[in-house]
Scaffold this motif. Structure first.
Motif, PDB file in Angstrom:
ATOM      1  N   ILE A 183      -8.896  -0.335 -23.371  1.00  0.00           N
ATOM      2  CA  ILE A 183      -8.722  -0.677 -24.790  1.00  0.00           C
ATOM      3  C   ILE A 183      -9.431  -2.007 -25.093  1.00  0.00           C
ATOM      4  CG2 ILE A 183      -7.053  -1.426 -26.529  1.00  0.00           C
ATOM      5  CD1 ILE A 183      -7.139   1.543 -26.161  1.00  0.00           C
ATOM      6  N   GLU A 184     -10.167  -2.032 -26.213  1.00  0.00           N
ATOM      7  CA  GLU A 184     -10.790  -3.272 -26.684  1.00  0.00           C
ATOM      8  C   GLU A 184     -10.555  -3.394 -28.188  1.00  0.00           C
ATOM      9  OE1 GLU A 184     -15.089  -5.598 -26.882  1.00  0.00           O
ATOM     10  OE2 GLU A 184     -14.839  -3.858 -25.581  1.00  0.00           O
ATOM     11  N   CYS A 185      -9.994  -4.515 -28.582  1.00  0.00           N
ATOM     12  CA  CYS A 185      -9.713  -4.774 -30.006  1.00  0.00           C
ATOM     13  C   CYS A 185     -10.895  -5.515 -30.619  1.00  0.00           C
ATOM     14  CB  CYS A 185      -8.430  -5.574 -30.157  1.00  0.00           C
ATOM     15  SG  CYS A 185      -8.026  -5.950 -31.877  1.00  0.00           S
ATOM     16  N   ARG A 186     -11.507  -4.914 -31.626  1.00  0.00           N
ATOM     17  CA  ARG A 186     -12.645  -5.551 -32.308  1.00  0.00           C
ATOM     18  C   ARG A 186     -12.214  -6.399 -33.506  1.00  0.00           C
ATOM     19  NH1 ARG A 186     -17.692  -3.371 -31.325  1.00  0.00           N
ATOM     20  NH2 ARG A 186     -17.792  -2.697 -29.141  1.00  0.00           N
ATOM     21  N   TYR A 187     -11.001  -6.144 -33.998  1.00  0.00           N
ATOM     22  CA  TYR A 187     -10.527  -6.924 -35.149  1.00  0.00           C
ATOM     23  C   TYR A 187      -9.007  -6.919 -35.154  1.00  0.00           C
ATOM     24  CZ  TYR A 187      -8.941  -7.971 -39.876  1.00  0.00           C
ATOM     25  OH  TYR A 187      -8.267  -8.498 -40.945  1.00  0.00           O
ATOM     26  N   MET A 188      -8.415  -8.061 -35.447  1.00  0.00           N
ATOM     27  CA  MET A 188      -6.984  -8.142 -35.709  1.00  0.00           C
ATOM     28  C   MET A 188      -6.777  -9.167 -36.828  1.00  0.00           C
ATOM     29  SD  MET A 188      -3.703  -8.979 -33.270  1.00  0.00           S
ATOM     30  CE  MET A 188      -4.014 -10.731 -33.179  1.00  0.00           C
ATOM     31  N   GLY A 189      -6.082  -8.760 -37.864  1.00  0.00           N
ATOM     32  CA  GLY A 189      -5.853  -9.653 -38.986  1.00  0.00           C
ATOM     33  C   GLY A 189      -4.653  -9.223 -39.783  1.00  0.00           C
ATOM     34  N   LYS A 190      -4.099 -10.164 -40.540  1.00  0.00           N
ATOM     35  CA  LYS A 190      -2.878  -9.921 -41.299  1.00  0.00           C
ATOM     36  C   LYS A 190      -3.218  -9.630 -42.746  1.00  0.00           C
ATOM     37  CE  LYS A 190       1.744 -11.867 -41.975  1.00  0.00           C
ATOM     38  NZ  LYS A 190       2.597 -13.057 -41.748  1.00  0.00           N
ATOM     39  N   LYS A 236      -7.473  -6.396 -46.105  1.00  0.00           N
ATOM     40  CA  LYS A 236      -6.596  -7.095 -47.034  1.00  0.00           C
ATOM     41  C   LYS A 236      -5.856  -6.085 -47.912  1.00  0.00           C
ATOM     42  CE  LYS A 236      -7.341 -11.397 -45.996  1.00  0.00           C
ATOM     43  NZ  LYS A 236      -8.037 -12.362 -46.849  1.00  0.00           N
ATOM     44  N   GLU A 237      -4.625  -6.437 -48.274  1.00  0.00           N
ATOM     45  CA  GLU A 237      -3.896  -5.623 -49.230  1.00  0.00           C
ATOM     46  C   GLU A 237      -4.529  -5.755 -50.612  1.00  0.00           C
ATOM     47  OE1 GLU A 237       0.162  -6.876 -49.127  1.00  0.00           O
ATOM     48  OE2 GLU A 237       0.728  -5.288 -47.723  1.00  0.00           O
ATOM     49  N   PHE A 238      -4.540  -4.621 -51.336  1.00  0.00           N
ATOM     50  CA  PHE A 238      -5.056  -4.647 -52.709  1.00  0.00           C
ATOM     51  C   PHE A 238      -4.279  -3.618 -53.502  1.00  0.00           C
ATOM     52  CE2 PHE A 238      -7.928  -3.554 -56.186  1.00  0.00           C
ATOM     53  CZ  PHE A 238      -8.256  -4.822 -56.650  1.00  0.00           C
ATOM     54  N   GLY A 239      -3.427  -4.115 -54.429  1.00  0.00           N
ATOM     55  CA  GLY A 239      -2.574  -3.202 -55.163  1.00  0.00           C
ATOM     56  C   GLY A 239      -1.647  -2.476 -54.203  1.00  0.00           C
ATOM     57  N   GLU A 240      -1.632  -1.162 -54.291  1.00  0.00           N
ATOM     58  CA  GLU A 240      -0.816  -0.360 -53.382  1.00  0.00           C
ATOM     59  C   GLU A 240      -1.627   0.128 -52.189  1.00  0.00           C
ATOM     60  OE1 GLU A 240       0.891   2.762 -55.638  1.00  0.00           O
ATOM     61  OE2 GLU A 240       2.207   1.449 -56.796  1.00  0.00           O
ATOM     62  N   ASN A 248     -20.559  -1.921 -43.090  1.00  0.00           N
ATOM     63  CA  ASN A 248     -21.101  -0.886 -43.971  1.00  0.00           C
ATOM     64  C   ASN A 248     -20.567  -1.058 -45.383  1.00  0.00           C
ATOM     65  OD1 ASN A 248     -22.560   1.422 -44.683  1.00  0.00           O
ATOM     66  ND2 ASN A 248     -20.853   2.790 -44.199  1.00  0.00           N
ATOM     67  N   GLY A 249     -20.301  -2.300 -45.784  1.00  0.00           N
ATOM     68  CA  GLY A 249     -19.845  -2.558 -47.133  1.00  0.00           C
ATOM     69  C   GLY A 249     -18.341  -2.639 -47.232  1.00  0.00           C
ATOM     70  N   ALA A 250     -17.823  -2.417 -48.449  1.00  0.00           N
ATOM     71  CA  ALA A 250     -16.397  -2.521 -48.739  1.00  0.00           C
ATOM     72  C   ALA A 250     -15.833  -1.152 -49.057  1.00  0.00           C
ATOM     73  CB  ALA A 250     -16.165  -3.476 -49.906  1.00  0.00           C
ATOM     74  N   PHE A 251     -14.589  -0.932 -48.611  1.00  0.00           N
ATOM     75  CA  PHE A 251     -13.910   0.348 -48.824  1.00  0.00           C
ATOM     76  C   PHE A 251     -12.569   0.086 -49.478  1.00  0.00           C
ATOM     77  CE2 PHE A 251     -16.828   1.061 -45.385  1.00  0.00           C
ATOM     78  CZ  PHE A 251     -17.332   2.333 -45.614  1.00  0.00           C
ATOM     79  N   LEU A 252     -12.298   0.830 -50.557  1.00  0.00           N
ATOM     80  CA  LEU A 252     -11.017   0.762 -51.241  1.00  0.00           C
ATOM     81  C   LEU A 252     -10.197   1.968 -50.836  1.00  0.00           C
ATOM     82  CD1 LEU A 252      -9.105  -0.483 -53.353  1.00  0.00           C
ATOM     83  CD2 LEU A 252     -10.315   0.866 -55.090  1.00  0.00           C
ATOM     84  N   LEU A 253      -8.988   1.730 -50.269  1.00  0.00           N
ATOM     85  CA  LEU A 253      -8.106   2.783 -49.795  1.00  0.00           C
ATOM     86  C   LEU A 253      -6.842   2.800 -50.643  1.00  0.00           C
ATOM     87  CD1 LEU A 253     -10.005   2.117 -47.323  1.00  0.00           C
ATOM     88  CD2 LEU A 253      -8.087   2.741 -45.852  1.00  0.00           C
ATOM     89  N   ASN A 254      -6.283   3.982 -50.856  1.00  0.00           N
ATOM     90  CA  ASN A 254      -4.991   4.075 -51.546  1.00  0.00           C
ATOM     91  C   ASN A 254      -3.864   3.896 -50.546  1.00  0.00           C
ATOM     92  OD1 ASN A 254      -4.827   6.499 -50.172  1.00  0.00           O
ATOM     93  ND2 ASN A 254      -5.233   7.759 -51.990  1.00  0.00           N
ATOM     94  N   HIS A 255      -2.627   4.044 -51.016  1.00  0.00           N
ATOM     95  CA  HIS A 255      -1.482   3.802 -50.129  1.00  0.00           C
ATOM     96  C   HIS A 255      -1.368   4.845 -49.038  1.00  0.00           C
ATOM     97  CE1 HIS A 255       0.147   6.700 -53.016  1.00  0.00           C
ATOM     98  NE2 HIS A 255       1.095   6.965 -52.127  1.00  0.00           N
ATOM     99  N   GLN A 256      -2.073   5.968 -49.186  1.00  0.00           N
ATOM    100  CA  GLN A 256      -2.111   6.984 -48.138  1.00  0.00           C
ATOM    101  C   GLN A 256      -3.336   6.809 -47.233  1.00  0.00           C
ATOM    102  OE1 GLN A 256      -2.041  10.576 -50.480  1.00  0.00           O
ATOM    103  NE2 GLN A 256       0.207  10.570 -50.627  1.00  0.00           N
ATOM    104  N   PHE A 257      -4.025   5.667 -47.404  1.00  0.00           N
ATOM    105  CA  PHE A 257      -5.186   5.300 -46.585  1.00  0.00           C
ATOM    106  C   PHE A 257      -6.365   6.262 -46.772  1.00  0.00           C
ATOM    107  CE2 PHE A 257      -1.370   3.832 -44.378  1.00  0.00           C
ATOM    108  CZ  PHE A 257      -1.593   2.469 -44.379  1.00  0.00           C
ATOM    109  N   GLU A 258      -6.433   6.866 -47.970  1.00  0.00           N
ATOM    110  CA  GLU A 258      -7.592   7.677 -48.312  1.00  0.00           C
ATOM    111  C   GLU A 258      -8.619   6.783 -49.002  1.00  0.00           C
ATOM    112  OE1 GLU A 258      -5.254  11.880 -49.228  1.00  0.00           O
ATOM    113  OE2 GLU A 258      -5.602  10.429 -50.842  1.00  0.00           O
ATOM    114  N   ILE A 259      -9.887   6.993 -48.689  1.00  0.00           N
ATOM    115  CA  ILE A 259     -10.945   6.165 -49.276  1.00  0.00           C
ATOM    116  C   ILE A 259     -11.168   6.593 -50.725  1.00  0.00           C
ATOM    117  CG2 ILE A 259     -13.373   5.518 -49.164  1.00  0.00           C
ATOM    118  CD1 ILE A 259     -13.253   5.860 -46.154  1.00  0.00           C
ATOM    119  N   LEU A 260     -10.928   5.655 -51.645  1.00  0.00           N
ATOM    120  CA  LEU A 260     -11.139   5.917 -53.065  1.00  0.00           C
ATOM    121  C   LEU A 260     -12.553   5.541 -53.502  1.00  0.00           C
ATOM    122  CD1 LEU A 260      -7.805   4.565 -54.595  1.00  0.00           C
ATOM    123  CD2 LEU A 260      -8.388   6.922 -54.019  1.00  0.00           C
ATOM    124  N   GLN A 261     -13.067   4.486 -52.937  1.00  0.00           N
ATOM    125  CA  GLN A 261     -14.391   4.020 -53.372  1.00  0.00           C
ATOM    126  C   GLN A 261     -15.053   3.223 -52.259  1.00  0.00           C
ATOM    127  OE1 GLN A 261     -14.341   1.882 -57.065  1.00  0.00           O
ATOM    128  NE2 GLN A 261     -16.510   2.137 -57.415  1.00  0.00           N
TER     129      GLN A 261
END
Length: 939
Positions: A183-190, A236-240, A248-261
């Motif tokens: 196991i190798e962790c590439r990122y950990m953040g709050k 980072k949290e954003f809304g719900e 590869n840019g920025a990804f917006l996920l909903n509360h079910q972790f589906e990519i919205l944009q």
């Protein structure tokens, strides 16, 4: 016909990079403190941004320029590190070196802050530093693994080691979350209260995003991590939902972790900040910082349509019809995001689409030079004989339209095709009443209605208005005008709502009503009015609306679509987020007399320390400079003034002594105000402004004033006395002129002439005598008379004396050429007594030869009168008087001397008198009198 489907729209953003005032394009992290400042760590160092300008921080011992890993602790200290192992913090606006680990690590230490503790991982050692009071190392812990990153979560402490993630509750004993060696962790953040980890199982060649909670790791479902390009920089949290920054840019996920944009796909997004005002900050390794005012305001890219310049927008059913500057027409389905080109042939090079209208049977596309008509029922296509239609309403088989030349009705049925003009002149807008066969037109001549073939003008306050756009709310027609703002037409009358117009610009370019919402495109931006609550929202560049030039507005399913000259924009109808965060403001500097900085503890200043300059600061990020300061100085003015946000100082010059309180507040772009900040101070009066000094000065002033009044009264009395004496001397002089001797001689001369029956000469003598008496009486009433009058009296007097003496008497009066006798003023009867004295005492006793008197007038600074006679002289005249027993002074002479004394007390310049005897061969040959008279003595 083909269709394209895409998720191409992206939020509007602006950039802070090397081309927009920020000195770096390689940015690592961003953080915000409680005041509102944004802190930026980049390859150029550490910067603070207040929404207008950047301030750089550095330390003299700093041996590496790049700054990263920003943390703001509960005391609002900003912690950071460089890439060579130094840890810094910013406090009281200065940057301090906390500890230098550059000799202990090759790269940089890993640290985090919890409460009053700073934890630093260096190689396999974990250091705990206490942050209360003086900094000191109170214990350390040896780790069996290296510390890559660390995070706290309630009572849990997570450490990303070289090959695993460990957690601990006591900071001493730890447990492994992923015991596998692969196991190798590439990122950990709050993010919020959750710690996220991006982990690779190297044996299975599988990536997975986990959330860490209560010492457990749970995989994130429904997330295709392959799109993350195997590198996550931040979560980072954003809304719900979540926002993920990746390579590869920025990804917006909903509360079910589906990519919205997915946006900015070509950028490496290293950090994300959702600031207190609602802006979203995305830092990148290549392009600086992307700032998104609203993620809900979306823009379709330049290549979505053939031209980014949208010139026409209309709605048919649930689709949009879009016309471009290049002449292309598209049918756009917002639900599926499909855009379909509409083939509308054209015959001219000028292809700009002006208007598109469609109903179940007809499609009409008007360009600059032509109009295309398609009959869906018959399949017929045609080009009516008109173009440049700016607005059109379809009604049955007719179209009511306005163009660049006229308002007309176009019959669309194939059987009776034709165009009929109803109003000449260019027009801008037209509409039809929802329940009536009544049309309304906005023309260059004003506002008109058209009913049953009749066109009637409609006035407001007996003046024409010039509509640019219309839309209906129930049975009220809302009118956007060129110069009168927003008007409403109801029951045959126009009225205005000043509560709206006070907040709007006068020119309205487009208007659309949807339900209870009225949308307007103005010079200020997009205005959203709720017609029932009267609430008004202005959406402009601070909200992400990058273009004010809006040419069309449509609403579908509570989504607003705007046609602009820079593309198609969409935003929610109800959820436009305003900046409701209260601004923070501080007074950070006070300068006295442009040189002396004072602290807030110093509040009393001397009387000459009365030039006060006050500096203040705020951090308003969303406004981008469109905010203001409101201020007042109590003790000087109770009213609030305002200042543009770019000016962060105020100066008060030459304040009088007194007590003052300076109050100031910041007002953001949505009129939210900060708390009032105050600075109270006192300017101490000078000694001459103290009450006792003022009282003493008042007494002295009163005494001086009383003395001056008494002195003035005495002076007035003296002046009155002098004037009385002057009038007395004038009467005395008059008596001298009319003394009995003169009258006796004059009357005897007249008697002799009568006895000799020389009636002619007697009459002349009597006339001159009466004329002289009248002139003397007139002159005696005035303080001054013109020189010319004095000379006329002298001439009459000498003429009478010549009549008395006969041919043995001669006189001459000589004036130098530059004497203006009409404008020069002298005291009356000032010369004549001396002439009379010369005749009476000098010439009268002369027994031989001709008696002569010569008068010469000269002018320099004074008027100089020289009187010369060839009489017997003063000595002989006195001897004759003594022999005759007449030793008293001439009454005329004594009266004249007294008068000269009084005049010299009255006039600022003195009258001079010189009398001298003339001699020839040792014998007296006459007398010379020199009289020097000031010019215009009254002035």
């Amino acid at each position: 016909m083909c269709a394209y489907c895409t998720q191409a729209q992206h939020p509007y953003y602006y950039k802070l990079d090397s081309e927009n005032g920020f000195p770096s394009n390689e940015v690592y992290q961003v953080a915000q403190d409680n005041f509102g400042f944004v802190w930026i760590g980049c390859d150029a160092g550490l910067f603070r941004y207040d929404g207008l300008s950047f301030k750089q921080y550095f330390n003299a011992k700093q041996n590496g320029r790049s700054i990263s890993h920003l943390i703001v602790d509960k005391k609002q200290r900003v912690w950071c590190q460089n890439f060579v192992g130094q840890i810094f913090y910013v406090e009281s606006d200065s940057m301090y070196l906390f500890k230098d680990f550059s000799k202990e690590v090759r790269a940089y230490p890993k640290f985090t802050v919890r409460e009053d503790e700073l934890l630093v991982g260096v190689n396999y050692q974990l250091y705990f530093f206490e942050l209360k009071g003086e900094k000191r190392l109170f214990h350390s812990l040896t780790l069996p693994f290296g510390a890559e990153t660390m995070n706290f979560q309630d009572d849990f402490f997570y450490i990303n080691g070289v090959s695993d993630i460990h957690w601990s509750e006591d900071g001493v004993h730890s447990k492994s979350l992923f015991p596998k060696d692969s196991i190798e962790c590439r990122y950990m953040g709050k993010a919020g209260s959750i710690v996220y980890a991006f982990v690779e199982d190297m044996n299975a060649a599988k990536w997975q995003l986990f959330k860490l909670k209560d010492g457990k790791a749970s995989p994130i479902p429904n997330l295709d991590v392959s799109v993350l390009n195997e590198r996550i920089y931040v979560v980072k949290e954003f809304g719900e939902g979540l926002l993920i920054g990746s390579s590869n840019g920025a990804f917006l996920l909903n509360h079910q972790f589906e990519i919205l944009q997915h946006f900015l796909p070509d950028e490496k997004i290293t950090d994300i900040l959702h600031d207190r005002e609602g802006n979203l900050w995305l830092t990148s390794l290549q392009s600086g910082i992307y700032v998104i005012p609203s993620i809900h305001l979306q823009i379709y890219p330049e290549d979505f349509f053939s031209s980014n310049n949208i010139t026409a927008l209309s709605r048919f059913q649930d689709e949009l019809l879009i016309g471009t500057f290049d002449g292309d027409v598209y049918r756009f389905n917002p639900e599926t995001n499909e855009r379909t080109p509409v083939k509308t042939p054209t015959q001219y090079a000028q292809k700009i689409v002006r208007t598109i209208v469609e109903n179940d049977r007809y499609l009409i596309v008007s360009r600059v030079g032509e109009t295309f008509l398609q009959d869906k029922k018959s399949g017929k296509k045609d080009f009516p004989l008109t173009g440049n239609i700016r607005s059109m309403v379809l009604s049955g088989d007719s179209a009511f339209a306005v163009s660049g030349g006229s308002t007309f009705i176009m019959n669309l049925s194939p059987e009776d095709y034709g165009v009929r003009v109803v109003l000449d002149g260019a027009g801008n807008a037209t509409t039809q009443h929802p329940q009536k066969d009544t049309f309304f037109v906005g023309s260059k001549y004003g506002f008109f209605s058209y009913v049953n073939g009749n066109t009637m003008p409609i006035y407001w306050n007996n003046q024409p208005i010039y509509p640019t756009c219309f839309d209906w709310y129930q049975d009220t027609l809302w009118i956007g005008t060129l110069t009168n703002g927003l008007l409403a037409y109801h029951n045959g009358r126009i009225h205005t709502d000043f509560s709206f117009n006070d907040k709007l610009s006068n020119t309205i370019r487009a208007i659309r009503v949807d339900g209870d919402y009225l949308l307007m495109a103005t010079g200020l931006g997009l205005v959203n009015i709720h017609l029932k609550t009267r609430a008004i929202d202005l959406i402009d560049e601070t909200d992400g609306l990058h273009q004010r030039e809006i040419v069309g507005i449509e609403v579908i399913d509570n989504v607003i679509y705007l046609a602009t000259t820079k593309g198609l924009v969409q935003l929610p109808l109800h959820d436009v987020q305003k900046n409701i965060a209260n601004p923070h403001l501080s007074i950070n500097r006070v300068v006295i007399n442009d040189s002396l900085d004072v602290t807030h503890l110093q509040r009393k200043f001397r009387h000459f320390e009365n030039d006060i300059r006050i500096h203040f600061q705020t951090a308003l990020l969303r406004s981008r400079g469109k905010f203001k300061y409101e201020y007042r100085l109590l003790g000087l003015n109770e009213d609030w003034g305002s200042n543009v946000g770019q000016s962060a100082e105020l100066q008060y010059r030459s304040l009088p002594a007194g007590q003052y309180t300076f109050e100031i507040r910041a007002v953001n772009e949505d009129q939210v105000k900060s708390d009032i900040q105050q600075f109270s101070f006192e300017i101490i009066p000078a000694i001459w402004q103290q009450w006792w000094f003022i009282g003493l000065s008042g007494l002295i002033t009163f005494a001086l004033f009383y003395w001056q009044i008494q002195n003035r009264i005495a002076k007035i009395k003296r002046q009155a006395k002098i004037e009385n004496e002057l009038k007395t001397s004038q009467l005395t002089a008059l008596k001298a002129q009319m003394n009995p001797h003169f009258l006796y001689n004059a009357l005897n001369s007249i008697q002799d002439l009568i006895l000799e029956k020389d009636v002619k000469n007697a009459s002349r003598y009597l006339a001159k005598f009466s004329h002289l008496m009248r002139q003397i009486l007139d002159a005696s009433e005035n303080q001054v008379i013109p020189l010319s009058e004095e000379l006329r009296m002298l001439g009459l007097y000498l003429t009478l004396e010549k009549l008395r003496f006969g041919k043995h008497f001669e006189y001459t009066i000589e004036l130098v050429p530059d004497i203006q006798t009409e404008t020069l003023l002298i005291p009356p009867m000032i010369i004549q007594p001396f002439v009379e004295n010369a005749v009476k005492h000098g010439l009268l006793h002369k027994t031989e030869g001709t008696k002569r008197i010569h008068i010469r007038l000269e002018k320099e600074e004074l008027l100089e009168c020289i009187i010369i006679d060839n009489g017997v002289g003063r000595e002989k005249a006195k001897a004759i008087q003594k022999r005759q027993g007449k030793m008293n002074n001439s009454f005329a002479t004594s009266a004249t001397q007294r008068r000269l004394r009084i005049l010299n007390q009255t006039y600022p310049k003195k009258i001079g008198l010189e009398i001298s005897d003339l001699y020839q061969n040792g014998r007296a040959s006459g007398t010379k009198v020199v009289l020097r008279i000031p010019l215009n003595p009254q002035t």
